[in-house]
Design a protein around this motif. Sequence first.
Motif, mmCIF file in Angstrom:
data_model
loop_
_atom_site.group_PDB
_atom_site.id
_atom_site.type_symbol
_atom_site.label_atom_id
_atom_site.label_comp_id
_atom_site.label_asym_id
_atom_site.label_seq_id
_atom_site.Cartn_x
_atom_site.Cartn_y
_atom_site.Cartn_z
ATOM 1 N N ALA A 1 0.866 -1.235 0.183
ATOM 2 C CA ALA A 1 0.010 -0.086 -0.028
ATOM 3 C C ALA A 1 1.013 1.123 0.068
ATOM 4 O O ALA A 1 0.503 2.182 -0.813
ATOM 5 N N GLU A 2 1.976 1.373 0.812
ATOM 6 C CA GLU A 2 2.864 2.531 0.856
ATOM 7 C C GLU A 2 3.559 2.541 -0.669
ATOM 8 O O GLU A 2 3.795 3.751 -0.861
ATOM 9 N N CYS A 3 3.685 1.457 -1.012
ATOM 10 C CA CYS A 3 4.277 1.470 -2.507
ATOM 11 C C CYS A 3 3.383 2.253 -3.730
ATOM 12 O O CYS A 3 4.109 2.900 -4.414
ATOM 13 N N THR A 4 2.402 1.645 -3.510
ATOM 14 C CA THR A 4 1.450 2.383 -4.246
ATOM 15 C C THR A 4 1.221 3.842 -4.174
ATOM 16 O O THR A 4 1.038 4.681 -5.237
ATOM 17 N N GLN A 5 1.172 4.060 -2.871
ATOM 18 C CA GLN A 5 1.254 5.737 -2.465
ATOM 19 C C GLN A 5 2.239 6.314 -3.116
ATOM 20 O O GLN A 5 2.290 7.607 -3.699
ATOM 21 N N LEU A 6 3.410 5.784 -2.690
ATOM 22 C CA LEU A 6 4.729 6.619 -3.230
ATOM 23 C C LEU A 6 4.574 6.719 -4.749
ATOM 24 O O LEU A 6 5.114 7.660 -5.238
ATOM 25 N N ARG A 7 4.169 5.550 -5.442
ATOM 26 C CA ARG A 7 4.170 5.886 -6.847
ATOM 27 C C ARG A 7 3.252 6.818 -7.544
ATOM 28 O O ARG A 7 3.588 7.446 -8.526
ATOM 29 N N GLU A 8 2.012 6.825 -6.712
ATOM 30 C CA GLU A 8 1.021 8.190 -6.867
ATOM 31 C C GLU A 8 1.990 9.362 -6.893
ATOM 32 O O GLU A 8 1.860 10.418 -7.648
ATOM 33 N N TYR A 9 2.724 9.667 -5.763
ATOM 34 C CA TYR A 9 3.484 11.007 -5.637
ATOM 35 C C TYR A 9 4.522 11.014 -6.832
ATOM 36 O O TYR A 9 4.894 12.059 -7.195
ATOM 37 N N CYS A 10 5.055 10.039 -7.347
ATOM 38 C CA CYS A 10 5.894 10.073 -8.392
ATOM 39 C C CYS A 10 5.119 10.445 -9.443
ATOM 40 O O CYS A 10 5.607 11.672 -10.255
ATOM 41 N N LYS A 11 4.025 9.856 -9.868
ATOM 42 C CA LYS A 11 3.149 10.506 -10.955
ATOM 43 C C LYS A 11 2.795 11.906 -10.953
ATOM 44 O O LYS A 11 2.806 12.544 -11.916
ATOM 45 N N ALA A 12 2.699 12.381 -9.678
ATOM 46 C CA ALA A 12 2.236 13.624 -9.521
ATOM 47 C C ALA A 12 3.564 14.759 -9.243
ATOM 48 O O ALA A 12 3.227 15.844 -9.188
ATOM 49 N N GLY A 13 4.762 14.226 -9.490
ATOM 50 C CA GLY A 13 5.883 15.001 -9.212
ATOM 51 C C GLY A 13 6.023 15.437 -7.883
ATOM 52 O O GLY A 13 6.672 16.698 -7.917
ATOM 53 N N SER A 14 5.642 14.984 -6.741
ATOM 54 C CA SER A 14 5.825 15.304 -5.587
ATOM 55 C C SER A 14 6.947 14.814 -4.676
ATOM 56 O O SER A 14 6.709 13.788 -4.292
ATOM 57 N N GLY A 15 7.806 15.583 -4.538
ATOM 58 C CA GLY A 15 9.107 15.065 -3.912
ATOM 59 C C GLY A 15 8.883 15.033 -2.360
ATOM 60 O O GLY A 15 9.414 13.862 -1.938
ATOM 61 N N GLU A 16 8.272 15.900 -1.993
ATOM 62 C CA GLU A 16 7.844 15.852 -0.501
ATOM 63 C C GLU A 16 7.097 14.612 -0.243
ATOM 64 O O GLU A 16 7.364 14.116 0.775
ATOM 65 N N GLY A 17 5.997 14.578 -0.802
ATOM 66 C CA GLY A 17 5.272 13.274 -0.717
ATOM 67 C C GLY A 17 5.892 12.005 -1.070
ATOM 68 O O GLY A 17 5.718 10.884 -0.097
ATOM 69 N N CYS A 18 6.827 11.858 -1.863
ATOM 70 C CA CYS A 18 7.709 10.832 -2.060
ATOM 71 C C CYS A 18 8.510 10.550 -0.662
ATOM 72 O O CYS A 18 8.751 9.445 -0.361
#
Length: 150
Positions: free
Chosen positions: A95-112
Amino acid sequence: MEKTQLRRQLANIRQSLFDQGFLDEQFVQLEELQDDANPNFVEEIVTLYYRDSSRLILSIEQALQKSPLDFNKLDALMHQFKGSSSSIGAKKVKAECTQLREYCKAGSGEGCMRTFQQLKKEYTSLRKKLEAYFQLARQAGPMESACRPK
């Protein structure tokens, strides 16, 4: 402690891993592949997962230290990590991997960065719980067969 008590304790620990959301159905499927010819199959697979994924975590940490972040590379690493986590039924880690991939797609370094810290916590927590589970399983001896969590 006698074998019956150990097995009961082992069953309770196993059930709690499902109840707390650490593991999913894939873990049961691994257990179903374990037999007398390979009584430590699940433990061996989980050990391989942690050996291989520790290298992946290092690569992810290195990717997160780059400036600017290469979100495509990071997403590819997370895709690989998510796949290996799914293969052992590591539900919270996946689940955390999925969330981190979403932040990658959104270009959010802070979220990553934030999600990666949480991912490492879940990863470490599951590792400790599974190490304790397998240690007790070795003491209890072979189980009859895998069963679905309640």
